[in-house]
Design a protein around this motif. Structure first.
Motif, PDB file in Angstrom:
ATOM      1  N   ARG A 145       0.827  -1.211   0.000  1.00 50.86           N
ATOM      2  CA  ARG A 145       0.000   0.000   0.000  1.00 50.86           C
ATOM      3  C   ARG A 145       0.865   1.266   0.000  1.00 50.86           C
ATOM      4  NH1 ARG A 145      -3.265   3.616   2.688  1.00 50.86           N
ATOM      5  NH2 ARG A 145      -2.838   3.132   4.852  1.00 50.86           N
ATOM      6  N   VAL A 146       1.811   1.332   0.925  1.00 51.23           N
ATOM      7  CA  VAL A 146       2.711   2.493   0.994  1.00 51.23           C
ATOM      8  C   VAL A 146       4.143   1.973   0.875  1.00 51.23           C
ATOM      9  CG1 VAL A 146       3.586   4.340   2.488  1.00 51.23           C
ATOM     10  CG2 VAL A 146       1.123   3.841   2.409  1.00 51.23           C
ATOM     11  N   VAL A 147       4.909   2.579  -0.038  1.00 52.41           N
ATOM     12  CA  VAL A 147       6.301   2.165  -0.228  1.00 52.41           C
ATOM     13  C   VAL A 147       7.216   3.321   0.139  1.00 52.41           C
ATOM     14  CG1 VAL A 147       8.048   1.439  -1.915  1.00 52.41           C
ATOM     15  CG2 VAL A 147       5.703   0.548  -2.069  1.00 52.41           C
ATOM     16  N   VAL A 148       8.197   3.049   0.991  1.00 47.71           N
ATOM     17  CA  VAL A 148       9.218   4.040   1.339  1.00 47.71           C
ATOM     18  C   VAL A 148      10.538   3.585   0.734  1.00 47.71           C
ATOM     19  CG1 VAL A 148      10.598   4.997   3.224  1.00 47.71           C
ATOM     20  CG2 VAL A 148       8.102   4.797   3.468  1.00 47.71           C
ATOM     21  N   ALA A 149      11.208   4.494   0.005  1.00 48.06           N
ATOM     22  CA  ALA A 149      12.522   4.185  -0.552  1.00 48.06           C
ATOM     23  C   ALA A 149      13.567   5.051   0.136  1.00 48.06           C
ATOM     24  CB  ALA A 149      12.538   4.430  -2.057  1.00 48.06           C
ATOM     25  N   VAL A 150      14.617   4.420   0.654  1.00 45.56           N
ATOM     26  CA  VAL A 150      15.760   5.148   1.197  1.00 45.56           C
ATOM     27  C   VAL A 150      16.973   4.687   0.413  1.00 45.56           C
ATOM     28  CG1 VAL A 150      17.151   5.693   3.233  1.00 45.56           C
ATOM     29  CG2 VAL A 150      14.695   5.158   3.493  1.00 45.56           C
ATOM     30  N   ASN A 151      17.649   5.622  -0.254  1.00 47.95           N
ATOM     31  CA  ASN A 151      18.762   5.231  -1.108  1.00 47.95           C
ATOM     32  C   ASN A 151      19.677   6.426  -1.317  1.00 47.95           C
ATOM     33  OD1 ASN A 151      20.354   4.090  -3.328  1.00 47.95           O
ATOM     34  ND2 ASN A 151      18.669   2.615  -3.484  1.00 47.95           N
ATOM     35  N   SER A 152      20.987   6.160  -1.390  1.00 47.54           N
ATOM     36  CA  SER A 152      21.920   7.266  -1.606  1.00 47.54           C
ATOM     37  C   SER A 152      21.911   7.726  -3.061  1.00 47.54           C
ATOM     38  CB  SER A 152      23.338   6.851  -1.194  1.00 47.54           C
ATOM     39  OG  SER A 152      23.684   5.684  -1.898  1.00 47.54           O
ATOM     40  N   ASP A 153      21.419   6.867  -3.953  1.00 49.44           N
ATOM     41  CA  ASP A 153      21.354   7.228  -5.379  1.00 49.44           C
ATOM     42  C   ASP A 153      19.980   7.813  -5.699  1.00 49.44           C
ATOM     43  OD1 ASP A 153      21.257   7.418  -8.095  1.00 49.44           O
ATOM     44  OD2 ASP A 153      21.358   5.261  -8.476  1.00 49.44           O
ATOM     45  N   PRO A 154      19.929   9.140  -5.964  1.00 50.38           N
ATOM     46  CA  PRO A 154      18.616   9.761  -6.197  1.00 50.38           C
ATOM     47  C   PRO A 154      17.939   9.246  -7.463  1.00 50.38           C
ATOM     48  CG  PRO A 154      20.400  11.330  -6.597  1.00 50.38           C
ATOM     49  CD  PRO A 154      21.037  10.099  -6.046  1.00 50.38           C
ATOM     50  N   GLU A 155      18.693   8.577  -8.344  1.00 52.53           N
ATOM     51  CA  GLU A 155      18.125   8.068  -9.594  1.00 52.53           C
ATOM     52  C   GLU A 155      17.663   6.619  -9.467  1.00 52.53           C
ATOM     53  OE1 GLU A 155      17.812  10.144 -12.133  1.00 52.53           O
ATOM     54  OE2 GLU A 155      18.804  11.687 -10.925  1.00 52.53           O
ATOM     55  N   ALA A 156      17.757   6.022  -8.287  1.00 50.75           N
ATOM     56  CA  ALA A 156      17.395   4.605  -8.140  1.00 50.75           C
ATOM     57  C   ALA A 156      15.947   4.379  -8.589  1.00 50.75           C
ATOM     58  CB  ALA A 156      17.566   4.171  -6.686  1.00 50.75           C
ATOM     59  N   PRO A 157      15.701   3.336  -9.422  1.00 52.68           N
ATOM     60  CA  PRO A 157      14.346   3.081  -9.927  1.00 52.68           C
ATOM     61  C   PRO A 157      13.316   2.885  -8.810  1.00 52.68           C
ATOM     62  CG  PRO A 157      15.952   1.697 -11.070  1.00 52.68           C
ATOM     63  CD  PRO A 157      16.694   2.397  -9.972  1.00 52.68           C
ATOM     64  N   MET A 158      13.765   2.465  -7.624  1.00 56.54           N
ATOM     65  CA  MET A 158      12.824   2.257  -6.521  1.00 56.54           C
ATOM     66  C   MET A 158      12.021   3.528  -6.231  1.00 56.54           C
ATOM     67  SD  MET A 158      11.489   0.136  -4.396  1.00 56.54           S
ATOM     68  CE  MET A 158      12.479  -1.316  -4.139  1.00 56.54           C
ATOM     69  N   PHE A 159      12.667   4.695  -6.426  1.00 52.70           N
ATOM     70  CA  PHE A 159      11.962   5.958  -6.157  1.00 52.70           C
ATOM     71  C   PHE A 159      10.749   6.124  -7.083  1.00 52.70           C
ATOM     72  CE2 PHE A 159      16.159   7.318  -4.346  1.00 52.70           C
ATOM     73  CZ  PHE A 159      15.688   7.569  -3.069  1.00 52.70           C
ATOM     74  N   SER A 160      10.839   5.551  -8.290  1.00 55.70           N
ATOM     75  CA  SER A 160       9.754   5.761  -9.255  1.00 55.70           C
ATOM     76  C   SER A 160       8.482   5.016  -8.848  1.00 55.70           C
ATOM     77  CB  SER A 160      10.204   5.329 -10.652  1.00 55.70           C
ATOM     78  OG  SER A 160      10.328   3.922 -10.690  1.00 55.70           O
ATOM     79  N   ILE A 161       8.584   4.042  -7.949  1.00 56.72           N
ATOM     80  CA  ILE A 161       7.356   3.365  -7.519  1.00 56.72           C
ATOM     81  C   ILE A 161       7.085   3.599  -6.032  1.00 56.72           C
ATOM     82  CG2 ILE A 161       7.676   1.561  -9.271  1.00 56.72           C
ATOM     83  CD1 ILE A 161       7.792  -0.137  -6.364  1.00 56.72           C
ATOM     84  N   ALA A 162       7.852   4.528  -5.419  1.00 57.54           N
ATOM     85  CA  ALA A 162       7.706   4.758  -3.979  1.00 57.54           C
ATOM     86  C   ALA A 162       6.641   5.825  -3.692  1.00 57.54           C
ATOM     87  CB  ALA A 162       9.043   5.194  -3.392  1.00 57.54           C
ATOM     88  N   THR A 163       6.052   5.730  -2.509  1.00 56.58           N
ATOM     89  CA  THR A 163       5.147   6.769  -2.034  1.00 56.58           C
ATOM     90  C   THR A 163       5.966   7.916  -1.432  1.00 56.58           C
ATOM     91  OG1 THR A 163       3.859   4.856  -1.287  1.00 56.58           O
ATOM     92  CG2 THR A 163       2.960   7.044  -0.808  1.00 56.58           C
ATOM     93  N   TYR A 164       6.959   7.543  -0.628  1.00 61.30           N
ATOM     94  CA  TYR A 164       7.855   8.530  -0.027  1.00 61.30           C
ATOM     95  C   TYR A 164       9.300   8.141  -0.320  1.00 61.30           C
ATOM     96  CZ  TYR A 164       3.658   9.580   2.686  1.00 61.30           C
ATOM     97  OH  TYR A 164       2.382   9.895   3.053  1.00 61.30           O
ATOM     98  N   GLY A 165      10.107   9.131  -0.639  1.00 59.60           N
ATOM     99  CA  GLY A 165      11.506   8.861  -0.927  1.00 59.60           C
ATOM    100  C   GLY A 165      12.410   9.723  -0.075  1.00 59.60           C
TER     101      GLY A 165
END
Lengths: 251, 320
Positions: free
Chosen positions: B282-302
């Motif tokens: 339902r809610v996806v949080v992405a934490v990553n040092s790479d701002p271009e990581a594809p995970m951010f494109s499907i995250a609710t909060y980055g």
């Protein structure tokens, strides 16, 4: 000892899958194809068994499909398969029809072991190996991440399950389906690929096998899956926890 | 006629995912007028059968030769029960237990199967089943010909069935040991003990990727944040390949598929194969040092930054 490695020809995992506008399937006009990665692992395992147990092991790669499949079967030959056999078939198949066809191939070839991928990365079904074992009334070991001979015709197989790593012992003949961590498949070298171009690929018709593979699963339509989330960037941990508590209300 | 729900259990209780399969079975029965029965297999099943009977009539296949879930024997019993009951469908939760056994049972029954079903509808008297393909990039709508239809469902896609007002009847299935195959010998199960909730059943899942280079590091960051959120810990394929986390923690196309209320991805770039296992959260949080990581494109909060710095801060904030 004879090992059969059934393979499937699937769109390359580097490709982005697009659905045809009418939903009848995927846009396949310019797709690159490959041997299903799990089947490549199965082939690698068969080759390693041959390397360990000597030249009396014969490894045969099987493909079910039209002439387009020959390029993937040549890759299998280049990787080291002794033979390649294509069951000529130009229709749709599902795990059921594949298992029926493979059972007929097994009756003809009489292998000691069938090694195949646990699932194909196109339909992600994860059924054909188990169905084949059921049709043959053979032992099965699915999701294998380690295979060891404990006796000439007895294998210990470690299986990756949701509960952890399960070990079972099975007798040959048997069907084993392979998981990711079993091995790292070798690459087919360019000289080997060139050489494989001249090697024969045996072809057999469904009629000669005595099967008419009728799928039981009918695809009504395919839909593209899109995710409609827009990522909200937050500045720090405090803001994130605040959002999760009071905006998303998930904690 | 009967809709048969095959229930996995832990020796004491039915595993909760089976109740999602039961929800589907009950709903299909409501339209067709069929009976729903739960089938449990194992050895020493008194407690399991009592637990299961709170939810539905139960068929109990209890025999020492069924002590371990070996596909050859379980598939044979399931096929025999399905024939005796004239089953129209066989439904189970989509776990490695069902994926191992049900296709074999389907073959014995000359039956078609659809796995990982996430939805369905009835059109023109046909059951239309929705299931993901291509690592979740596409959703297929399929029909199965013939009877019975063998179906595994994703537990996260359906609510759990509630108990009955009155416990269901318990029927003993007479296991004829002489007909059971003897194809495999069970040696054992090796799993890493954890007090955390089961991945596929957890409300919150915290997963880690490549930044965590040892099991200790994984525990210190992913494990501790999971504990702070009362969640389960998961990981990417790379961590299992490297021996940092056990295989039963892998989330993805070939690992477990989860859809919790909250999924926290720590240092996970977001390969298609991993997304296939979690994108319906339902809610996806992405934490990553790479701002271009594809995970951010499907995250609710980055949140862009170093997980080693951010995780301790998150744990502190959660404690406030």
């Amino acid at each position: 000892m004879k090992i059969l490695v059934p393979t499937k020809r699937v769109p390359s995992t580097d490709e982005r899958v697009r659905i045809r506008p009418d939903g009848s399937g995927i846009e396949d006009a310019s797709l690159a194809y490959m041997i299903n990665p799990f089947d490549a692992i199965a082939l690698e395992e068969a080759l390693q068994i041959r390397e360990q147990r000597g030249s009396n092991v014969e490894v045969t790669a099987i493909g079910i499909g039209n002439a387009d499949f020959e390029s993937e079967l040549r890759t299998a030959l280049a990787m080291g398969a002794d033979r390649a056999l294509r069951v000529d078939f130009d229709g749709c198949h599902d795990p059921w029809s594949v298992a029926q066809t493979l059972a007929a191939v097994v009756r003809r070839e009489k292998p000691d072991l069938v090694l195949m991928g646990k699932q194909a990365v196109d339909d992600d079904a994860n059924q054909a190996g188990q169905m084949l074992a059921g049709l043959l009334d053979w032992p099965q070991a699915t999701f294998a991440s380690k295979i060891e001979f404990v006796e000439p015709a007895r294998l210990s197989v470690a299986r990756e399950t949701d509960r952890g790593l399960e070990t079972i012992l099975i007798r040959l003949p048997a069907v084993i389906t392979t998981d990711l961590r079993l091995n790292e498949p070798r690459y087919a070298s360019l000289p080997a690929l060139m050489k494989a171009k001249k090697r024969p690929i045996e072809t057999i018709s469904c009629q000669d096998l005595g099967v008419s593979p009728e799928p039981k699963v009918r695809l009504v339509r395919l839909e593209q899956v899109t995710i409609d989330r827009t990522c909200e960037r937050v500045a720090d941990a405090a803001e994130l926890v605040h959002k999760l508590r009071y905006e998303a209300k998930v904690i | 006629m009967t809709i048969l729900a095959v229930a996995e259990h832990d020796g004491t209780q039915v595993r909760s995912g089976a109740y999602s399969a039961l929800t589907v079975a009950r709903d299909l029965a409501k339209n067709s007028g069929d009976n729903v029965e739960l089938l449990v297999l194992g050895s020493g099943l008194d407690s399991v059968a009592a637990d299961a009977s709170r939810f539905a009539p139960v068929i109990v296949a209890d025999h020492p030769l069924l002590a371990n879930p070996t596909a050859d024997r379980y598939a044979r019993i399931i096929a025999n029960v399905a024939k005796a009951r004239d089953a129209v469908s066989i439904i189970a939760n989509s776990t490695t237990f069902a994926k191992d056994i049900l296709p074999r049972a389907a073959a014995l029954l000359n039956a078609a199967m659809a796995g990982d079903v996430t939805g369905y509808s009835v059109g023109n008297g046909e059951l239309l089943l929705r299931r993901p393909m291509y690592a979740g990039a596409a959703m297929a709508v399929v029909t199965l010909s013939g009877q019975p239809q063998v179906i595994t469902v994703r537990a996260s896609a359906f609510p759990s069935a509630g108990p009955l007002d009155q416990p269901g009847e318990r029927t003993v299935w007479n296991v004829d040991a002489s007909t059971l195959p003897n194809h495999s010998e069970y040696v054992g199960l090796e799993s890493r003990p954890t007090l955390r909730p089961e991945l596929t059943e957890a409300r919150v899942v915290v997963s880690g990727g490549r930044p965590f280079r040892t099991s200790e590091e994984f525990e210190n960051y992913v494990g501790r944040l999971a504990d702070a959120l009362n969640g389960a810990a998961g990981c990417t394929r790379a961590l299992v390949d490297a021996g940092i986390a056990p295989n039963e923690w892998q989330v993805g196309q070939t690992g477990k598929v989860v859809a919790p209320q909250l999924y926290v991805a720590l240092g996970i770039s977001g390969a298609v194969q991993h997304l296939a296992g979690m994108k319906n959260s339902r809610v996806v949080v992405a934490v990553n040092s790479d701002p271009e990581a594809p995970m951010f494109s499907i995250a609710t909060y980055g949140l862009v930054g170093d997980v080693r710095q951010i995780v301790p801060e998150l744990i502190r904030e959660l404690g406030k």
